[in-house]
Design a protein around this motif. Sequence first.
Motif, PDB file in Angstrom:
ATOM      1  N   ALA A 121       0.828  -1.211   0.000  1.00  0.00           N
ATOM      2  CA  ALA A 121       0.000   0.000   0.000  1.00  0.00           C
ATOM      3  C   ALA A 121       0.859   1.257   0.000  1.00  0.00           C
ATOM      4  O   ALA A 121       0.552   2.238  -0.688  1.00  0.00           O
ATOM      5  CB  ALA A 121      -0.930  -0.009   1.209  1.00  0.00           C
ATOM      6  N   LYS A 122       1.946   1.241   0.731  1.00  0.00           N
ATOM      7  CA  LYS A 122       2.853   2.392   0.748  1.00  0.00           C
ATOM      8  C   LYS A 122       3.467   2.617  -0.629  1.00  0.00           C
ATOM      9  O   LYS A 122       3.573   3.752  -1.093  1.00  0.00           O
ATOM     10  CB  LYS A 122       3.949   2.188   1.793  1.00  0.00           C
ATOM     11  CG  LYS A 122       3.476   2.339   3.225  1.00  0.00           C
ATOM     12  CD  LYS A 122       4.634   2.167   4.205  1.00  0.00           C
ATOM     13  CE  LYS A 122       4.175   2.368   5.641  1.00  0.00           C
ATOM     14  NZ  LYS A 122       5.295   2.163   6.607  1.00  0.00           N
ATOM     15  N   ARG A 123       3.854   1.536  -1.265  1.00  0.00           N
ATOM     16  CA  ARG A 123       4.478   1.656  -2.585  1.00  0.00           C
ATOM     17  C   ARG A 123       3.487   2.119  -3.645  1.00  0.00           C
ATOM     18  O   ARG A 123       3.863   2.820  -4.594  1.00  0.00           O
ATOM     19  CB  ARG A 123       5.076   0.300  -3.014  1.00  0.00           C
ATOM     20  CG  ARG A 123       6.252  -0.156  -2.169  1.00  0.00           C
ATOM     21  CD  ARG A 123       7.466   0.755  -2.332  1.00  0.00           C
ATOM     22  NE  ARG A 123       8.611   0.288  -1.582  1.00  0.00           N
ATOM     23  CZ  ARG A 123       9.545  -0.530  -2.066  1.00  0.00           C
ATOM     24  NH1 ARG A 123       9.463  -0.966  -3.312  1.00  0.00           N
ATOM     25  NH2 ARG A 123      10.554  -0.901  -1.322  1.00  0.00           N
ATOM     26  N   MET A 124       2.218   1.738  -3.493  1.00  0.00           N
ATOM     27  CA  MET A 124       1.206   2.027  -4.508  1.00  0.00           C
ATOM     28  C   MET A 124       0.313   3.204  -4.128  1.00  0.00           C
ATOM     29  O   MET A 124      -0.654   3.500  -4.830  1.00  0.00           O
ATOM     30  CB  MET A 124       0.340   0.777  -4.729  1.00  0.00           C
ATOM     31  CG  MET A 124       1.095  -0.436  -5.237  1.00  0.00           C
ATOM     32  SD  MET A 124       1.842  -0.176  -6.858  1.00  0.00           S
ATOM     33  CE  MET A 124       0.385   0.006  -7.872  1.00  0.00           C
ATOM     34  N   ASP A 125       0.609   3.867  -3.022  1.00  0.00           N
ATOM     35  CA  ASP A 125      -0.209   4.973  -2.531  1.00  0.00           C
ATOM     36  C   ASP A 125      -1.658   4.523  -2.366  1.00  0.00           C
ATOM     37  O   ASP A 125      -2.606   5.186  -2.806  1.00  0.00           O
ATOM     38  CB  ASP A 125      -0.126   6.169  -3.482  1.00  0.00           C
ATOM     39  CG  ASP A 125      -0.697   7.442  -2.857  1.00  0.00           C
ATOM     40  OD1 ASP A 125      -0.731   7.506  -1.607  1.00  0.00           O
ATOM     41  OD2 ASP A 125      -1.119   8.336  -3.604  1.00  0.00           O
ATOM     42  N   ALA A 126      -1.817   3.365  -1.727  1.00  0.00           N
ATOM     43  CA  ALA A 126      -3.148   2.781  -1.504  1.00  0.00           C
ATOM     44  C   ALA A 126      -3.426   2.701  -0.009  1.00  0.00           C
ATOM     45  O   ALA A 126      -2.582   3.044   0.823  1.00  0.00           O
ATOM     46  CB  ALA A 126      -3.209   1.387  -2.144  1.00  0.00           C
ATOM     47  N   GLN A 127      -4.607   2.209   0.325  1.00  0.00           N
ATOM     48  CA  GLN A 127      -5.019   2.066   1.721  1.00  0.00           C
ATOM     49  C   GLN A 127      -4.962   0.591   2.112  1.00  0.00           C
ATOM     50  O   GLN A 127      -5.662  -0.237   1.529  1.00  0.00           O
ATOM     51  CB  GLN A 127      -6.440   2.581   1.906  1.00  0.00           C
ATOM     52  CG  GLN A 127      -7.008   2.380   3.297  1.00  0.00           C
ATOM     53  CD  GLN A 127      -6.281   3.232   4.327  1.00  0.00           C
ATOM     54  OE1 GLN A 127      -6.057   4.417   4.114  1.00  0.00           O
ATOM     55  NE2 GLN A 127      -5.933   2.621   5.447  1.00  0.00           N
ATOM     56  N   PRO A 128      -4.123   0.205   3.102  1.00  0.00           N
ATOM     57  CA  PRO A 128      -4.123  -1.195   3.543  1.00  0.00           C
ATOM     58  C   PRO A 128      -5.367  -1.490   4.369  1.00  0.00           C
ATOM     59  O   PRO A 128      -5.834  -0.636   5.130  1.00  0.00           O
ATOM     60  CB  PRO A 128      -2.858  -1.295   4.392  1.00  0.00           C
ATOM     61  CG  PRO A 128      -2.628   0.092   4.907  1.00  0.00           C
ATOM     62  CD  PRO A 128      -3.136   1.016   3.829  1.00  0.00           C
ATOM     63  N   VAL A 129      -5.895  -2.686   4.213  1.00  0.00           N
ATOM     64  CA  VAL A 129      -7.073  -3.106   4.976  1.00  0.00           C
ATOM     65  C   VAL A 129      -6.672  -4.315   5.810  1.00  0.00           C
ATOM     66  O   VAL A 129      -6.450  -5.405   5.283  1.00  0.00           O
ATOM     67  CB  VAL A 129      -8.255  -3.453   4.053  1.00  0.00           C
ATOM     68  CG1 VAL A 129      -9.463  -3.894   4.889  1.00  0.00           C
ATOM     69  CG2 VAL A 129      -8.609  -2.267   3.170  1.00  0.00           C
ATOM     70  N   ILE A 130      -6.561  -4.107   7.134  1.00  0.00           N
ATOM     71  CA  ILE A 130      -6.148  -5.151   8.067  1.00  0.00           C
ATOM     72  C   ILE A 130      -7.290  -5.399   9.045  1.00  0.00           C
ATOM     73  O   ILE A 130      -7.811  -4.457   9.646  1.00  0.00           O
ATOM     74  CB  ILE A 130      -4.892  -4.737   8.868  1.00  0.00           C
ATOM     75  CG1 ILE A 130      -3.804  -4.192   7.930  1.00  0.00           C
ATOM     76  CG2 ILE A 130      -4.389  -5.886   9.721  1.00  0.00           C
ATOM     77  CD1 ILE A 130      -3.238  -5.192   6.976  1.00  0.00           C
TER      78      ILE A 130
END
Length: 356
Positions: A121-130
């Motif tokens: 997510a950091k690399r892709m400028d996305a939001q991680p969902v945990i």
Amino acid sequence: MKRTERWAVVAVSRQGVQKALEVKEHIPEKAPDIFTLEKYAAPGTQMIRGKIGEFFKTLMADYDTVLCIMATGIVVRSIAPHLGHKSKDPGVLVMDPDGKYVISLLSGHLGHANENAVYLAKRMDAQPVITTGTDVKGSMAVDVLAEKLSCTIADFTAAKDVTALILDDEPVAVINAENCDTTGLVLPPNLVFSEKQEALSGDYSGCVVVSADDPFIWPPGRPVVQIVPKKFVIGIGCRRNTEAARIEEAVRQVLAALALHPLSVKAFATIGLKADERGIHAACKTFDTELKVVPDDFVKMVQSRFEGSDFVFKTTGLYAVSEPCGYVASGFGKCLLEKQKCGGITLSVWQVVNKE
């Protein structure tokens, strides 16, 4: 040497393939293999062969992390028939074709899906969902603690019970009976290092015990889980085509003689001539350990320390196998059990030297 982590990316739409290629550009150190349907094939991709459900069976056996750029429902239905155990399943991630979210779907802890979701997510400028409870709460599950201490969980049901206590903010003792390195380890407030007597008499709801002992004995009444450090090497030699069952039984006998847990074996060590023995490879799988092949030159440098055999020399070109292999593979460690002859199988047990 630790095996390089293998990533696969699966996409089943044209937009998904473009996103997969973009992912590969953003995580070059992972060098992921990209798979898609024939109609969406593009340079840098490989084709999905056969039905996607069966294809996932192969992916889950061959890769450590599988990123799926498609609907979560498709992924769930595809992986469900091939799930084994949380200690073995790969990490599975799901990303939408727009690349807005990275979901940790399977094996969040032991399969590293949680940390890889955050990483991607950091690399892709996305939001991680945990969604795992201990991560959401900023706490720590037993399987995470075991991994940080380089241990293996002896009983996953017990681990689940103790993790539930941790999540409920109940006080849980950690007994580090093996003096595992805890440098940099930060525990949640309700997870506390303790001595055994203090844990027994204190106001703790449960306990995590770091121990290589077998059998592991603990008074009944409170949930307790044993996590086992892998700290021993078994040097092994055997006659050609020795059955796996005989090797495994011989190993169990020497471990029982030392009161060591079967999961405490870090590696089997042998010579190149025996590197393809199916029985040894099967034993490695049974005891969840690796096989270290010690070069003959290394064996020759240390074999004078041990009792040699002219018969072994005629067969292998070396005077000894089990003891010099165990000695070298353990980092020139401490011998806990000298060579034992078990009907065509020779075994020795060594404690690994901690070089940190």
